[in-house]
Design a protein around this motif. Structure first.
Motif, PDB file in Angstrom:
ATOM      1  N   ALA A 152       0.839  -1.202   0.000  1.00 39.73           N
ATOM      2  CA  ALA A 152       0.000   0.000   0.000  1.00 39.73           C
ATOM      3  C   ALA A 152       0.864   1.239   0.000  1.00 39.73           C
ATOM      4  CB  ALA A 152      -0.930   0.005   1.220  1.00 39.73           C
ATOM      5  N   SER A 153       0.351   2.300  -0.601  1.00 38.19           N
ATOM      6  CA  SER A 153       0.998   3.616  -0.587  1.00 38.19           C
ATOM      7  C   SER A 153      -0.089   4.671  -0.545  1.00 38.19           C
ATOM      8  CB  SER A 153       1.892   3.802  -1.814  1.00 38.19           C
ATOM      9  OG  SER A 153       1.107   3.784  -3.002  1.00 38.19           O
ATOM     10  N   SER A 154       0.260   5.871  -0.098  1.00 31.26           N
ATOM     11  CA  SER A 154      -0.700   6.971  -0.004  1.00 31.26           C
ATOM     12  C   SER A 154       0.015   8.272  -0.325  1.00 31.26           C
ATOM     13  CB  SER A 154      -1.319   7.037   1.397  1.00 31.26           C
ATOM     14  OG  SER A 154      -0.311   7.260   2.374  1.00 31.26           O
ATOM     15  N   GLY A 155      -0.787   9.288  -0.658  1.00 29.39           N
ATOM     16  CA  GLY A 155      -0.197  10.576  -1.000  1.00 29.39           C
ATOM     17  C   GLY A 155      -1.155  11.714  -0.726  1.00 29.39           C
ATOM     18  N   ASP A 156      -0.634  12.931  -0.817  1.00 24.83           N
ATOM     19  CA  ASP A 156      -1.403  14.159  -0.591  1.00 24.83           C
ATOM     20  C   ASP A 156      -1.315  14.995  -1.847  1.00 24.83           C
ATOM     21  OD1 ASP A 156      -2.429  16.638   0.179  1.00 24.83           O
ATOM     22  OD2 ASP A 156      -1.791  16.330   2.257  1.00 24.83           O
ATOM     23  N   PHE A 157      -2.492  15.221  -2.479  1.00 23.13           N
ATOM     24  CA  PHE A 157      -2.494  15.993  -3.720  1.00 23.13           C
ATOM     25  C   PHE A 157      -2.020  17.430  -3.505  1.00 23.13           C
ATOM     26  CE2 PHE A 157      -5.936  13.024  -5.495  1.00 23.13           C
ATOM     27  CZ  PHE A 157      -4.963  12.235  -6.088  1.00 23.13           C
ATOM     28  N   ASN A 165       3.657   2.930   2.122  1.00 27.64           N
ATOM     29  CA  ASN A 165       3.208   2.668   3.488  1.00 27.64           C
ATOM     30  C   ASN A 165       3.693   1.348   4.060  1.00 27.64           C
ATOM     31  OD1 ASN A 165       0.312   4.168   2.279  1.00 27.64           O
ATOM     32  ND2 ASN A 165       1.541   5.095   3.882  1.00 27.64           N
ATOM     33  N   GLY A 166       4.021   0.408   3.230  1.00 29.93           N
ATOM     34  CA  GLY A 166       4.508  -0.861   3.741  1.00 29.93           C
ATOM     35  C   GLY A 166       3.973  -2.037   2.950  1.00 29.93           C
ATOM     36  N   VAL A 167       4.419  -3.206   3.345  1.00 24.57           N
ATOM     37  CA  VAL A 167       4.028  -4.435   2.685  1.00 24.57           C
ATOM     38  C   VAL A 167       3.776  -5.500   3.756  1.00 24.57           C
ATOM     39  CG1 VAL A 167       6.423  -5.216   2.425  1.00 24.57           C
ATOM     40  CG2 VAL A 167       4.658  -6.108   0.889  1.00 24.57           C
ATOM     41  N   SER A 168       2.862  -6.370   3.477  1.00 25.49           N
ATOM     42  CA  SER A 168       2.589  -7.485   4.382  1.00 25.49           C
ATOM     43  C   SER A 168       2.365  -8.742   3.557  1.00 25.49           C
ATOM     44  CB  SER A 168       1.373  -7.213   5.263  1.00 25.49           C
ATOM     45  OG  SER A 168       0.195  -7.190   4.482  1.00 25.49           O
ATOM     46  N   ALA A 169       2.670  -9.866   4.156  1.00 29.04           N
ATOM     47  CA  ALA A 169       2.492 -11.149   3.493  1.00 29.04           C
ATOM     48  C   ALA A 169       1.853 -12.116   4.471  1.00 29.04           C
ATOM     49  CB  ALA A 169       3.819 -11.698   2.993  1.00 29.04           C
ATOM     50  N   THR A 170       0.805 -12.758   4.022  1.00 28.62           N
ATOM     51  CA  THR A 170       0.138 -13.782   4.829  1.00 28.62           C
ATOM     52  C   THR A 170       0.452 -15.139   4.226  1.00 28.62           C
ATOM     53  OG1 THR A 170      -1.662 -12.249   5.344  1.00 28.62           O
ATOM     54  CG2 THR A 170      -2.068 -14.578   5.731  1.00 28.62           C
ATOM     55  N   PHE A 171       1.000 -16.019   5.058  1.00 28.52           N
ATOM     56  CA  PHE A 171       1.409 -17.342   4.590  1.00 28.52           C
ATOM     57  C   PHE A 171       0.630 -18.427   5.326  1.00 28.52           C
ATOM     58  CE2 PHE A 171       5.233 -14.700   3.983  1.00 28.52           C
ATOM     59  CZ  PHE A 171       5.402 -14.859   2.622  1.00 28.52           C
ATOM     60  N   ASP A 172       0.299 -19.458   4.581  1.00 27.23           N
ATOM     61  CA  ASP A 172      -0.329 -20.653   5.142  1.00 27.23           C
ATOM     62  C   ASP A 172       0.387 -21.841   4.530  1.00 27.23           C
ATOM     63  OD1 ASP A 172      -1.904 -22.609   6.201  1.00 27.23           O
ATOM     64  OD2 ASP A 172      -3.683 -22.161   5.000  1.00 27.23           O
ATOM     65  N   ALA A 173       1.298 -22.430   5.309  1.00 26.35           N
ATOM     66  CA  ALA A 173       2.125 -23.516   4.796  1.00 26.35           C
ATOM     67  C   ALA A 173       1.734 -24.827   5.459  1.00 26.35           C
ATOM     68  CB  ALA A 173       3.604 -23.218   5.053  1.00 26.35           C
ATOM     69  N   GLN A 184       1.289 -24.475   9.293  1.00 25.18           N
ATOM     70  CA  GLN A 184       1.773 -23.282   9.990  1.00 25.18           C
ATOM     71  C   GLN A 184       1.313 -22.056   9.218  1.00 25.18           C
ATOM     72  OE1 GLN A 184       4.122 -22.504  12.898  1.00 25.18           O
ATOM     73  NE2 GLN A 184       2.802 -20.813  12.384  1.00 25.18           N
ATOM     74  N   SER A 185       0.688 -21.095   9.908  1.00 25.44           N
ATOM     75  CA  SER A 185       0.269 -19.841   9.284  1.00 25.44           C
ATOM     76  C   SER A 185       0.909 -18.683  10.021  1.00 25.44           C
ATOM     77  CB  SER A 185      -1.255 -19.707   9.296  1.00 25.44           C
ATOM     78  OG  SER A 185      -1.760 -19.807  10.614  1.00 25.44           O
ATOM     79  N   ALA A 186       1.194 -17.607   9.284  1.00 21.13           N
ATOM     80  CA  ALA A 186       1.880 -16.456   9.875  1.00 21.13           C
ATOM     81  C   ALA A 186       1.660 -15.233   9.004  1.00 21.13           C
ATOM     82  CB  ALA A 186       3.374 -16.734  10.035  1.00 21.13           C
ATOM     83  N   ILE A 187       1.898 -14.063   9.594  1.00 20.99           N
ATOM     84  CA  ILE A 187       1.848 -12.785   8.891  1.00 20.99           C
ATOM     85  C   ILE A 187       3.196 -12.111   9.047  1.00 20.99           C
ATOM     86  CG2 ILE A 187       0.765 -10.512   8.738  1.00 20.99           C
ATOM     87  CD1 ILE A 187      -1.770 -11.726   9.850  1.00 20.99           C
ATOM     88  N   VAL A 188       3.757 -11.686   7.920  1.00 25.43           N
ATOM     89  CA  VAL A 188       5.034 -10.960   7.925  1.00 25.43           C
ATOM     90  C   VAL A 188       4.751  -9.543   7.475  1.00 25.43           C
ATOM     91  CG1 VAL A 188       7.377 -10.865   7.021  1.00 25.43           C
ATOM     92  CG2 VAL A 188       6.273 -13.087   7.412  1.00 25.43           C
ATOM     93  N   ARG A 189       5.175  -8.550   8.290  1.00 25.71           N
ATOM     94  CA  ARG A 189       4.885  -7.153   7.992  1.00 25.71           C
ATOM     95  C   ARG A 189       6.172  -6.324   7.986  1.00 25.71           C
ATOM     96  NH1 ARG A 189       0.647  -6.092  12.700  1.00 25.71           N
ATOM     97  NH2 ARG A 189       2.392  -7.069  13.797  1.00 25.71           N
ATOM     98  N   SER A 190       6.155  -5.292   7.160  1.00 24.17           N
ATOM     99  CA  SER A 190       7.291  -4.378   7.101  1.00 24.17           C
ATOM    100  C   SER A 190       6.785  -3.011   6.655  1.00 24.17           C
ATOM    101  CB  SER A 190       8.351  -4.877   6.119  1.00 24.17           C
ATOM    102  OG  SER A 190       9.410  -3.952   6.019  1.00 24.17           O
ATOM    103  N   SER A 191       7.169  -1.966   7.397  1.00 27.03           N
ATOM    104  CA  SER A 191       6.808  -0.601   7.031  1.00 27.03           C
ATOM    105  C   SER A 191       8.051   0.268   7.108  1.00 27.03           C
ATOM    106  CB  SER A 191       5.721  -0.060   7.975  1.00 27.03           C
ATOM    107  OG  SER A 191       6.186  -0.052   9.312  1.00 27.03           O
ATOM    108  N   PRO A 192       8.217   1.244   6.206  1.00 26.36           N
ATOM    109  CA  PRO A 192       9.433   2.073   6.180  1.00 26.36           C
ATOM    110  C   PRO A 192       9.425   3.100   7.305  1.00 26.36           C
ATOM    111  CG  PRO A 192       7.885   2.822   4.526  1.00 26.36           C
ATOM    112  CD  PRO A 192       7.269   1.593   5.139  1.00 26.36           C
TER     113      PRO A 192
END
Length: 822
Positions: A152-157, A165-173, A184-192
């Motif tokens: 996701a990303s956002s801006g101001d006109f 804004n960051g990235v997330s990954a949902t895994f179900d292995a 095993q299921s997990a969520i990996v998140r990262s934001s700048p």
């Protein structure tokens, strides 16, 4: 055909005089109950009852050389009810059945029986045909990784500034084998980092870790790891880490677990019965004369009316109607359902404060089907100073509805409490009705409320992924309870009532509901809702809902929506809603994403109100998953998101990119590229360059038919089979090898005799020292396993002949060899 003669039984020797007086008693006993081992001559006779053919062949015996008898089960099968005071394998003499007479037609080998209606056995027919249970369930070795990547990303006109804004990954292995599945299921998140200098956030959030195994023979599933406790309508589930065992009726697709509707009657003459459910014909059956019963009539859950039309050969009709009610809360007689769990409660699930409480708890639920109209149930919880138990019953009240009653009690922290529960669901004519009441008295607690105090206490740090935390907070006798714990307790009162009916003067339907809730904290809500919906011309649909809260939090609002198809699968809709936050209008045009690879979907949305939002999205599905991109605008800002969803699967030596696999799958190995594969007679794809294709979406523990299209096979290919039926285990993969081979050293031999005529069809041949074959029409025979030099021997009605020939394979070409056999 010569009819077998009935010979009298002959004794092998004369009994001694001292026991001769006992023989009349023995004979009388034999006439009443003759073991099958002592039966006389076996007879297979066509059976007529009251001069009407049953279209059945019965198995009878000559009990004493002159009279006829049969096993009780055999008599019931042909339509005679001999009573149930004998075992199914005992022989019953026909003339010992009061009210029955018979005549043995020896030339025609027929048995003509005359009986009153009281001796007729009820003809039982099953209207529902369930899929046949698979004989074997398969599971290979492999692994699956489902993934969803989101950015996701956002801006101001106004500032012309946009930021990531960051990235997330949902895994179900999961890794599967014939011995079970580890997931095993997990969520990996990262934001700048933010422009203000704050550091970015990220990390791994573990969700569930479970090892599961299911046994189709016992219909039991076992889980070790994270689980959710089972429960009933009047209990609340909790999360825990430990062990769970529970009944799993999903392992048997042929098993009917709830008592379905049934009808019964009697036919005076051979007739045809038609069963209509809510004026829809669902079953038809030819009947012999006598009583009949049709069970397992396929109906959806809920109430309705069954109409039975009995029609004889002359066209005379009799009709009867009766109401019925089918509910998922009832179990068929003899079925037993249960769930038992034990382990450590899990709190703060889905957050960085996720942890287990080192206070072992246990929970168990069970249901027992006693009669078609009665199911008993019970539930118990224990651990950490809590004892909770209850029992209930579900009863069908005739053909109109189902009533449920339960009473639970708890002891915790030195105090006790009670929770009564009652509900009733019914359908009377077109009107459906549902009502339930649940109250608590005293200090009633369950595992959900007891474990909530740990969630309310707050944790000082984030646990590691596999860490189990120890808490020193006492489970019982704590003097102070946080508001969150109080709200987590079962409500003091929860009363619900709803009613719905179609309108007789309109094609729409009207429904209303009322909820009266008093939470454990004392807050009370009284919510009244009314809805109206109806279809419109050209596939359009309109609905309207109004609600009001009569409790302390006064609030009133309404919603009106209209949807209209605009061509293809696209739909335009608009809605207006109002409440305490104001009025908003939403317009939406949508084309849903299809399930077939190559499908495209899109959505355009606009809203007016606070705030005003506009957005547009597009999605695409490929054989490897689906992707979606969205852009939106609100006030002076903009947002953009993108996500990709799919799976990576491996089995054997292959790795496949495919759509998400939530259930089972199969890896088809055709051995040849570009071969079409069909699943349930529907094309599903073609094999890759290695001759393999992954087929997702199989039904676990059910029969799945997979086939290959032979039209694209090389002409010199040899196929062991073109279709296979498999039953994969839950969330497992199965390898399907069709055994296509192209280097089979085969040829078509065109055999002729010395006079030039084709070797007769049906003749047998043999490649000396190798294999046999059969000659077809025009002397042709398909023979495999040929060598550069070959000798054959062919046996015909006139004798044998021999021939020798050379063979050389030609790639992608069917070798045809004319051979003269001398």
């Amino acid at each position: 055909m010569t009819a077998p003669s009935v010979q009298p039984l002959r004794l092998s020797r004369v009994p001694e005089p001292r026991v001769f007086f006992a023989w009349p008693i023995v004979v009388l006993l034999l006439l009443q109950r003759v073991p099958a081992a002592q039966a006389g001559e076996q007879l297979q006779l066509e059976v007529f009852i009251n001069d009407v053919p049953t279209k059945l062949i019965g198995s009878f015996v000559a009990v004493d050389g002159q009279r006829l008898g049969a096993r009780r089960q055999e008599l019931e099968d042909i339509g005679v009810n001999p009573g149930k005071d004998t075992a199914a394998t005992d022989i019953i003499a026909l003339d010992e059945i009061a009210g029955l007479s018979y005549r043995y037609d020896v030339p025609q080998q027929r048995l003509l029986i005359t009986i009153p209606d009281s001796l007729r056995a009820t003809q039982v027919y099953r209207a529902t045909t369930r899929p046949e249970a698979p004989t074997a369930v398969e599971a290979g070795y492999g692994a699956v990784l489902n993934y969803n990547l989101f950015a996701a990303s956002s801006g101001d006109f106004n500032r012309s500034a946009f930021a990531f804004n960051g990235v997330s990954a949902t895994f179900d292995a999961r890794a599967f084998s014939p011995f079970g599945t580890l997931s095993q299921s997990a969520i990996v998140r990262s934001s700048p980092a933010s422009p203000a200098g704050a550091s970015g956030q990220g990390g791994v959030l573990r969700l569930d870790t479970t090892f599961a195994y299911s046994d189709p023979q016992t219909l039991i599933s076992y889980r070790a790891g994270d689980a959710i406790t089972g429960g009933l309508a009047w209990t609340r589930p909790v999360r825990l880490g430990g062990f769970q065992t529970q009944r799993n009726f999903g392992l048997r697709a042929d098993l009917i677990t709830l008592p379905l509707a049934s009808v019964s009657g009697s036919a005076a003459v051979p007739s045809t019965v038609d069963v209509y459910i809510n004026n829809l014909k669902t079953y038809s059956q030819d009947l012999n004369t006598g009583p009949y019963q049709i069970t397992n009539i396929p109906v959806i859950t809920g109430g309705g009316e069954a109409r039975i039309v009995l029609r004889d050969a002359a066209g005379h009709e009799t009709q009867t109607t009766s109401p019925f009610y089918v509910s998922q809360s009832l179990l068929a007689p003899g079925l037993f359902d249960f769930s038992f769990e034990a382990g450590l409660p899990r709190i703060n699930y889905g957050t960085t404060l996720d942890a287990y409480v080192r206070k072992p708890v246990a929970s168990g639920s069970w249901r027992q089907g006693v009669f078609d109209w009665l199911t008993l149930e019970g539930h118990a919880e224990a651990g950490g100073g809590l004892l909770n138990g209850g029992a209930g019953a579900v009863l069908r009240t005739g053909g109109f509805g189902v009533a449920s009653f339960a009473l639970a009690a708890s002891h915790f922290g030195g105090s006790t409490g009670l929770q009564p529960y009652a509900s009733y669901e019914a359908r009377i004519g077109p009107v459906t009705f549902n009502a339930s009441s649940q109250m608590t008295f005293g200090n009633y607690n369950d595992l959900a409320s007891v474990t909530a105090r740990f969630q309310a206490s707050g944790l000082k740090r984030s646990p590691s992924i596999f860490e189990v935390l120890r808490y020193d907070i006492p489970l019982a006798g704590a003097p102070a309870l946080s508001p969150l714990f109080i709200d987590a307790k079962p409500p003091k009162m929860l009363n619900r009532i709803s009613i719905g009916a179609p309108l007789s003067f309109d094609s729409g339907s009207l429904s209303a509901s009322y909820i009266d809730l008093r939470a454990a904290s004392g807050d009370r809500s009284k919510i009244l809702t009314a809805s109206y919906s109806r279809p419109l011309p050209f596939g359009a649909y309109v609905s309207a809902t109004a609600f009001t809260d009569l409790g302390a939090k006064r609030n009133t609002g309404f919603f009106v929506g209209l949807s209209v198809p605009i061509g293809g699968s696209a739909t335009a809709s608009t809605s207006v809603s109002t409440g305490k936050d104001g009025t908003s209008v939403i317009e939406d045009v949508t084309k849903p994403l299809g399930l077939e690879p190559g499908s495209v979907g899109w959505r355009v949305t606009g809203s007016q109100g606070k705030p005003a939002v506009q957005s547009a999205a597009a999605s695409y599905r490929s054989p490897y998953g689906w992707a979606e991109a969205t852009i939106g605008h609100a006030n002076h800002g903009a947002t953009a998101t993108a996500q990709v969803d799919g799976a990576i699967a491996t089995m054997g030596t292959g790795v496949f990119l495919t759509s998400r696999i939530d259930d089972s799958f199969a890896v088809v190995e055709a051995g040849v590229p570009n071969v079409g594969v069909l699943y349930e007679n529907r094309p599903i794809g073609v094999t890759d360059s290695n001759g393999r294709l992954l087929v997702p979406g199989l039904r676990s523990y059910q029969k799945n038919k997979i086939a290959i299209d032979t039209r694209n096979l090389p002409i010199d290919a040899d196929v062991a089979t073109t279709q296979d039926v498999i039953a994969p285990a839950d969330r497992a993969g199965v390898r399907v090898d069709f055994g296509v081979r192209t280097k089979v050293e085969a040829a078509i031999l065109v055999l002729s005799t010395a006079d030039g005529k084709p070797v007769p069809a049906g003749s047998h041949g043999e490649i000396e020292g190798k294999q046999e074959f059969v000659v077809g029409y025009d002397g042709r025979a398909y023979v495999k396993g040929l060598a550069p030099e070959n000798s054959i021997v062919v046996t015909t009605e006139r004798g044998t002949c021999r021939a020798s020939f050379t063979y050389m394979a030609r790639p992608n070409e069917q070798v045809v060899l004319p051979i003269t056999c001398r």
